[in-house]
Design a protein around this motif. Structure first.
Motif, PDB file in Angstrom:
ATOM      1  N   THR A  52       0.846  -1.191   0.000  1.00 18.84           N
ATOM      2  CA  THR A  52       0.000   0.000   0.000  1.00 18.84           C
ATOM      3  C   THR A  52       0.883   1.243   0.000  1.00 18.84           C
ATOM      4  N   LEU A  53       0.287   2.380  -0.303  1.00 20.70           N
ATOM      5  CA  LEU A  53       1.052   3.627  -0.282  1.00 20.70           C
ATOM      6  C   LEU A  53       1.637   3.899   1.097  1.00 20.70           C
ATOM      7  N   ASP A  54       0.875   3.614   2.150  1.00 17.82           N
ATOM      8  CA  ASP A  54       1.393   3.806   3.510  1.00 17.82           C
ATOM      9  C   ASP A  54       2.570   2.878   3.799  1.00 17.82           C
ATOM     10  N   GLU A  55       2.476   1.622   3.371  1.00 21.18           N
ATOM     11  CA  GLU A  55       3.570   0.673   3.579  1.00 21.18           C
ATOM     12  C   GLU A  55       4.814   1.090   2.798  1.00 21.18           C
ATOM     13  N   ILE A  56       4.606   1.591   1.594  1.00 24.58           N
ATOM     14  CA  ILE A  56       5.728   2.060   0.778  1.00 24.58           C
ATOM     15  C   ILE A  56       6.420   3.232   1.465  1.00 24.58           C
ATOM     16  N   GLU A  57       5.648   4.170   1.942  1.00 24.96           N
ATOM     17  CA  GLU A  57       6.234   5.336   2.620  1.00 24.96           C
ATOM     18  C   GLU A  57       6.955   4.914   3.899  1.00 24.96           C
ATOM     19  N   ASP A  58       6.373   3.990   4.653  1.00 21.74           N
ATOM     20  CA  ASP A  58       7.048   3.484   5.857  1.00 21.74           C
ATOM     21  C   ASP A  58       8.400   2.865   5.513  1.00 21.74           C
ATOM     22  N   LEU A  59       8.448   2.083   4.450  1.00 24.43           N
ATOM     23  CA  LEU A  59       9.704   1.454   4.042  1.00 24.43           C
ATOM     24  C   LEU A  59      10.721   2.485   3.563  1.00 24.43           C
ATOM     25  N   ARG A  60      10.269   3.471   2.830  1.00 24.88           N
ATOM     26  CA  ARG A  60      11.178   4.537   2.373  1.00 24.88           C
ATOM     27  C   ARG A  60      11.821   5.226   3.569  1.00 24.88           C
ATOM     28  N   ILE A  61      11.011   5.546   4.557  1.00 24.79           N
ATOM     29  CA  ILE A  61      11.530   6.215   5.751  1.00 24.79           C
ATOM     30  C   ILE A  61      12.451   5.274   6.527  1.00 24.79           C
ATOM     31  N   THR A 125      23.918  -6.394  12.500  1.00 26.95           N
ATOM     32  CA  THR A 125      25.069  -7.264  12.706  1.00 26.95           C
ATOM     33  C   THR A 125      26.339  -6.515  12.307  1.00 26.95           C
ATOM     34  N   VAL A 126      27.459  -7.038  12.747  1.00 24.57           N
ATOM     35  CA  VAL A 126      28.764  -6.509  12.353  1.00 24.57           C
ATOM     36  C   VAL A 126      29.674  -7.693  12.059  1.00 24.57           C
ATOM     37  N   ASN A 127      30.490  -7.583  11.000  1.00 22.43           N
ATOM     38  CA  ASN A 127      31.405  -8.675  10.698  1.00 22.43           C
ATOM     39  C   ASN A 127      32.815  -8.330  11.171  1.00 22.43           C
ATOM     40  N   GLU A 128      33.743  -9.224  10.935  1.00 25.18           N
ATOM     41  CA  GLU A 128      35.110  -9.043  11.432  1.00 25.18           C
ATOM     42  C   GLU A 128      35.840  -7.882  10.768  1.00 25.18           C
ATOM     43  N   ASP A 129      35.337  -7.394   9.632  1.00 25.69           N
ATOM     44  CA  ASP A 129      35.951  -6.256   8.936  1.00 25.69           C
ATOM     45  C   ASP A 129      35.295  -4.919   9.302  1.00 25.69           C
ATOM     46  N   LYS A 130      34.500  -4.919  10.369  1.00 27.82           N
ATOM     47  CA  LYS A 130      33.796  -3.725  10.854  1.00 27.82           C
ATOM     48  C   LYS A 130      32.741  -3.214   9.868  1.00 27.82           C
ATOM     49  N   VAL A 131      32.204  -4.115   9.060  1.00 27.12           N
ATOM     50  CA  VAL A 131      31.083  -3.763   8.188  1.00 27.12           C
ATOM     51  C   VAL A 131      29.808  -3.996   8.994  1.00 27.12           C
ATOM     52  N   VAL A 132      29.072  -2.920   9.196  1.00 27.60           N
ATOM     53  CA  VAL A 132      27.825  -2.998   9.948  1.00 27.60           C
ATOM     54  C   VAL A 132      26.672  -3.119   8.960  1.00 27.60           C
ATOM     55  N   SER A 133      25.749  -4.030   9.249  1.00 26.01           N
ATOM     56  CA  SER A 133      24.569  -4.235   8.405  1.00 26.01           C
ATOM     57  C   SER A 133      23.319  -4.089   9.244  1.00 26.01           C
ATOM     58  N   ILE A 134      22.339  -3.435   8.675  1.00 24.19           N
ATOM     59  CA  ILE A 134      21.019  -3.330   9.292  1.00 24.19           C
ATOM     60  C   ILE A 134      20.033  -3.982   8.325  1.00 24.19           C
ATOM     61  N   SER A 135      19.288  -4.959   8.828  1.00 19.26           N
ATOM     62  CA  SER A 135      18.334  -5.699   8.001  1.00 19.26           C
ATOM     63  C   SER A 135      16.911  -5.368   8.412  1.00 19.26           C
ATOM     64  N   LEU A 136      16.079  -5.133   7.407  1.00 20.74           N
ATOM     65  CA  LEU A 136      14.660  -4.836   7.601  1.00 20.74           C
ATOM     66  C   LEU A 136      13.853  -5.902   6.873  1.00 20.74           C
ATOM     67  N   HIS A 137      12.741  -6.293   7.445  1.00 23.46           N
ATOM     68  CA  HIS A 137      11.865  -7.275   6.808  1.00 23.46           C
ATOM     69  C   HIS A 137      10.431  -6.790   6.950  1.00 23.46           C
ATOM     70  N   LYS A 138       9.818  -6.516   5.830  1.00 27.05           N
ATOM     71  CA  LYS A 138       8.443  -6.021   5.825  1.00 27.05           C
ATOM     72  C   LYS A 138       7.595  -6.924   4.941  1.00 27.05           C
ATOM     73  N   LYS A 139       6.491  -7.382   5.498  1.00 35.76           N
ATOM     74  CA  LYS A 139       5.575  -8.221   4.746  1.00 35.76           C
ATOM     75  C   LYS A 139       4.366  -7.370   4.341  1.00 35.76           C
ATOM     76  N   ARG A 140       3.928  -7.547   3.115  1.00 31.72           N
ATOM     77  CA  ARG A 140       2.785  -6.776   2.601  1.00 31.72           C
ATOM     78  C   ARG A 140       1.562  -7.058   3.455  1.00 31.72           C
ATOM     79  N   GLY A 141       0.882  -5.998   3.841  1.00 31.60           N
ATOM     80  CA  GLY A 141      -0.359  -6.141   4.599  1.00 31.60           C
ATOM     81  C   GLY A 141      -0.161  -6.435   6.066  1.00 31.60           C
TER      82      GLY A 141
END
Length: 147
Positions: A52-61, A125-141
Motif C-alpha cells: 500500500t502507499l502507507d507501507e511504501i512510505e514506511d519502508l522509504r523512511i 550485525t557486524v562482521n570481522e571487517d567492521k562492516v555494519v549491516s542493518i536488516s529490515l523485513h516487511k511483509k505486505r499487509g
C-alpha cells in the motif's frame, strides 16, 4: 563516484511458495546526498509487490533511517550497499557499510524504536571487517506484529 544496480531472479522455493525470488543490489558512495536513490529504489520495489502507499512510505523512511545510522560511523570514501530481496509478499532490505568502529546501533534508542515500528522486523550485525549491516523485513499487509 559510481552507482551500480544489479538484479537477478532465482527460481527457488521461497517463503510464499511462488518459486520466484528477485534480488537487487545498489552500491553507492556512503554519503547522504545519494540516499534519494535508495528511497526511490525502495518505493519502486515495494510497489512491485503491491504494498500500500502507507507501507511504501514506511519502508522509504525506514531505509533512510537505517542508512542515516550507518552514515554516522561510515569510513570516509566508503561504499554503502543496499540489497533488496523480494520474496513472495515480503521485502527484505539489508543496508551495509564499512565503519570506523564496527559497532551496531543501540537498540534502546528512539531511532531504533521508530525503525522497528516502520519496518516490522529489524536486526543489526557486524562482521570481522567492521562492516555494519542493518536488516529490515516487511511483509505486505502486515504491521510489525504480523511480519
Amino acid at each position: 563516484m559510481e552507482v551500480r544496480v544489479s538484479q537477478r531472479s532465482a527460481h527457488t522455493a521461497d517463503e510464499a511458495g511462488t518459486g520466484q525470488r528477485d534480488f537487487v543490489e545498489v552500491r553507492l558512495p556512503a554519503e547522504g546526498a545519494y540516499l534519494s536513490v535508495l528511497r526511490t529504489a525502495t518505493a519502486g520495489l515495494a510497489a512491485r509487490l503491491d504494498f500500500t502507499l502507507d507501507e511504501i512510505e514506511d519502508l522509504r523512511i525506514a531505509v533512510d533511517e537505517a542508512c542515516a545510522m550507518l552514515l554516522d560511523q561510515a569510513v570516509p570514501n566508503g561504499i554503502l550497499s543496499c540489497v533488496f530481496n523480494l520474496v513472495g509478499d515480503a521485502l527484505h532490505v539489508t543496508v551495509s557499510a564499512p565503519t570506523t568502529d564496527g559497532r551496531t546501533p543501540a537498540r534502546d534508542t528512539f531511532a531504533w524504536t521508530v525503525l522497528s515500528a516502520l519496518a516490522g522486523e529489524v536486526d543489526a550485525t557486524v562482521n570481522e571487517d567492521k562492516v555494519v549491516s542493518i536488516s529490515l523485513h516487511k511483509k505486505r499487509g502486515g504491521g510489525p506484529e504480523q511480519t
